[in-house]
Design an enzyme around this catalytic site. Structure first.
Site, PDB file in Angstrom:
ATOM      1  N   LYS A  76     -46.264 -27.847  48.488  1.00  0.00           N
ATOM      2  CA  LYS A  76     -45.857 -26.832  47.503  1.00  0.00           C
ATOM      3  C   LYS A  76     -45.016 -27.488  46.413  1.00  0.00           C
ATOM      4  O   LYS A  76     -44.150 -28.325  46.714  1.00  0.00           O
ATOM      5  CB  LYS A  76     -45.056 -25.759  48.234  1.00  0.00           C
ATOM      6  CG  LYS A  76     -44.637 -24.574  47.386  1.00  0.00           C
ATOM      7  CD  LYS A  76     -43.898 -23.538  48.235  1.00  0.00           C
ATOM      8  CE  LYS A  76     -43.529 -22.301  47.435  1.00  0.00           C
ATOM      9  NZ  LYS A  76     -42.855 -21.267  48.252  1.00  0.00           N
ATOM     10  N   SER A 145     -44.846 -16.918  47.702  1.00  0.00           N
ATOM     11  CA  SER A 145     -44.865 -17.817  46.588  1.00  0.00           C
ATOM     12  C   SER A 145     -45.634 -19.109  46.879  1.00  0.00           C
ATOM     13  O   SER A 145     -45.957 -19.846  45.952  1.00  0.00           O
ATOM     14  CB  SER A 145     -43.426 -18.179  46.209  1.00  0.00           C
ATOM     15  OG  SER A 145     -42.779 -18.819  47.278  1.00  0.00           O
ATOM     16  N   SER A 169     -42.756 -15.824  51.937  1.00  0.00           N
ATOM     17  CA  SER A 169     -43.647 -16.710  51.182  1.00  0.00           C
ATOM     18  C   SER A 169     -44.518 -17.646  52.001  1.00  0.00           C
ATOM     19  O   SER A 169     -45.348 -18.362  51.437  1.00  0.00           O
ATOM     20  CB  SER A 169     -42.845 -17.530  50.163  1.00  0.00           C
ATOM     21  OG  SER A 169     -42.392 -16.710  49.114  1.00  0.00           O
TER      22      SER A 169
END
Lengths: 427, 427
Positions: A76, A145, A169
């Site tokens: 990420k 996210s 997330s």
């Protein structure tokens, strides 16, 4: 044999160990498949194929030792990386190049993992969606996210990708993309080199297509290598399901998914799985999680707010402003209440049940890419710091995946993985 | 009137608020005095006088609002800064330039603080001493790892400087340099943008010459602005002294300092200050702190160990190797024991006493600059996550300062400051 890019990390490890495949071939096949799927999914911020191939060759030369030897993975873009720009999903940091790998990435690379590239994140791991599409239906959100990591694993572009969770997330995008999402106990994985959002809540985790891979991923990310070996359960787990105090917000799909998982568990262990209400103290814990998150976030984004206000999204500016209006006294009181609730939860998950089954999201992935879905069903569990895992056990009414969330007491990561593994194998 | 550089932050705030001095003049006077003293103390890694003057001018134009409006400060070089290289005290990062200020530095600047420069830290906030001299006697260590911050405040070069503590890196250098060192409750100040050493222990704090300034500093660093106003005590505090299970290592000076502080407290509040033994569970907590610290550090330095092993000091390489040999099972068991001890400590500091007085270091600052002194007397309190403060109340047998350490229950930062302030004013 499966196509190389379809192998789970656990399967690939076995073949690499036996010398049946090379890291170079595995990485090469993975990159080729990414090339094929990326135009429709848009899960990646950047990739460095040449560097990955070079690292794989080097690993082949060295021979296998590490837990992730030769396994390609994505990270990420909220995590610092020495070999890739790190944008945090914000135009402010479009050209930001850290000097150091985040601690968990350094651990994964030291264990032989091959970092292919950075995956799309919502702006600073908050709410504004990125470019990524849901691999199951392209005009739906993959969730956020950790959007790119969930979608990349869901599209079989990579077998392992890392994420972070402050509200939902990891758990929610895993549910939306039909993959495993594992967030271990709060504090299990170092936050060194991770852009801070809400220090009382921020927790790292990973996305995979098998429980074994989730165990492997978090074992490498944390340095707790024993976690990679999932032990069989010695006795029947005590499991209950709960829709929490936010039950009203669960869609029929989410309720059906929880019931389905409860029935599956009853079938596997021939033991009743009651549906329970949480103790009274949890009635406002979702709200408390939100206040703690935004009070801390308002402080965390001081640098950006002071220096680049116009480059923050309007939505995030609004939330920061809201967070700054929460008094420190309120924030302190919320922290104390959460700590009290942690003791109640610990007693419930020690004295009464080993694992709770709960919704992973309010339902199927919503249409559109601007919003990433409601985090409500992970707020309480994240605030409690519990290990939690999304299992893709159900399909919703329109055919999109609907996961369920399993949680266990703090520190019982290995136990949770054992239960999750048994359920996934029995479905 | 005092020379400007001699003003405490609290005094300077008052004069700035009344328009009697300007931020520019204050910053200018501070920089001039730094110029004078720095050659003998070597507390700074880098300074940017022009930038500081420019910021002070801008603050003068805007007028006063913030908690630190116009107050110059120094920051330990373990914290990311956008306007200064951040070396972490390591040659590996001699040219490292972060893109973001650490969260607490952004908060201090947003509150009007003027960052003058970065202060010397031991290598990665561990043990290898830097170039800095003890301002009281130049061939003695200022202590570490926050060496430059403690020495800069001790030499009156700056009124406020930040530090971090994983074992004793705020409390001990404050004792050696004869200043206040305040480390608030674990988690009170965000670790965003701070090089991670041991995430279960790392805590930020500050050095000042008055308790009021310590309150001001941590109020700005944490965002808990109410902490800046020290409230008078409503009733007599329950105070005890303890030499802990490490009493054998306390020098006669350290014991005398504790006794002196206990007598002072008895005098102030006309109330007995008994000397107590800690509950049995604390008998091996110093050892447990060390194991947790080095087990986590070994993981935290994975990137450096893998990429730049020859640029780590031999001492640090040895410690990392030692840390890597601690099994994860041992580490997990240590964390559980520490958590158990926290409950025992919380009960003691809620039911029986408000504040404990304990040694801040084994004695006076040792001679030489290579070692930074023994951290033994802060290990337990750091592991417990308690707010702690060094008060420079005593002189050792050779005339160097010997501080005492006061601790209170987690979260009672404001209370601890009230007791500390009363003691300092009564001495």
């Amino acid at each position: 044999m499966k196509a190389l890019h379809e192998l789970t990390a656990t399967e690939a490890r076995a073949l690499l160990g036996q010398g049946k495949i090379s890291a170079e071939k595995l990485v090469h096949a993975t990159l080729e498949y990414i090339n094929e799927r990326e135009p429709e999914i848009e899960a990646w911020v950047c990739l460095r194929p040449d560097l990955a191939i070079q690292q794989a060759k080097e690993l082949d030369r060295q021979g296998s030792q590490g837990l992730l030897h030769g396994i390609p993975f994505g990270a990420k873009d909220i995590f610092d990386t020495r070999d890739f720009p790190t944008t945090f999903g914000s135009p402010i940091y479009a050209h930001n190049q850290p000097a150091i790998d985040a601690v968990h990435i350094a651990l994964m690379k030291a264990a032989g993992g091959v970092l292919l590239g950075k995956t799309v994140t919502a702006e600073f791991a908050t709410f504004k969606g990125g470019k990524t599409h849901n691999p199951q239906r392209h005009n739906h959100t993959p969730g956020g996210s950790s959007s790119g990591s969930a979608a990349a694993v869901g599209a079989h572009m990579v077998t392992l990708a890392t994420g972070s969770q402050t509200a939902a997330s990891v758990i929610r995008p895993a549910s939306f993309c039909g993959v495993i999402g594992f967030k271990p106990t709060f504090g299990k994985i170092s936050l060194g080199g991770v852009k801070s959002l809400s220090p009382s809540l921020d927790t790292l985790g990973c996305f995979t297509r098998s429980v074994g891979d989730a165990a492997l991923g978090v074992a490498a990310m944390s340095g707790d290598h024993a976690l990679a070996d999932i032990a069989p359960l010695k006795k029947k787990p005590r499991i209950a399901s709960t829709l929490t105090y936010d039950a009203k917000q669960a869609s029929a799909d989410a309720v059906a998914a929880v019931n389905h998982a409860a029935l599956l568990a009853e079938d596997v262990w021939q033991k009743d799985v009651p549906q329970i209400d949480l103790p009274k103290i949890f009635s406002d814990m979702s709200e408390i999680q939100g206040r703690i998150m935004w009070s801390e976030s308002a402080r965390s984004f001081t640098f950006e707010r002071e220096n680049y206000p116009e480059q923050l999204s309007q939505q995030l500016r609004g939330l920061i402003k809201q967070g700054a209006q929460i008094s420190y006294a309120q924030y302190s009181a919320d922290l104390l209440r959460a700590e009290e609730a942690r003791h109640v939860m610990h007693a419930l998950l020690t004295d009464n049940y080993d694992v709770l089954i709960s919704p992973a999201a309010v339902g199927e992935a919503p249409q559109g890419l601007t919003l990433t879905g409601d985090p409500i069903f992970s707020r309480v569990w994240t605030l409690m710091g519990l290990p939690s895992i999304t299992l893709p056990l159900f399909q919703g009414s329109t055919g999109l995946p609907v996961g369920v969330q399993l949680v266990a007491a703090r520190g019982r990561d290995a136990y949770l993985l054992s239960v999750a593994d048994a359920l996934m194998k029995a479905r």
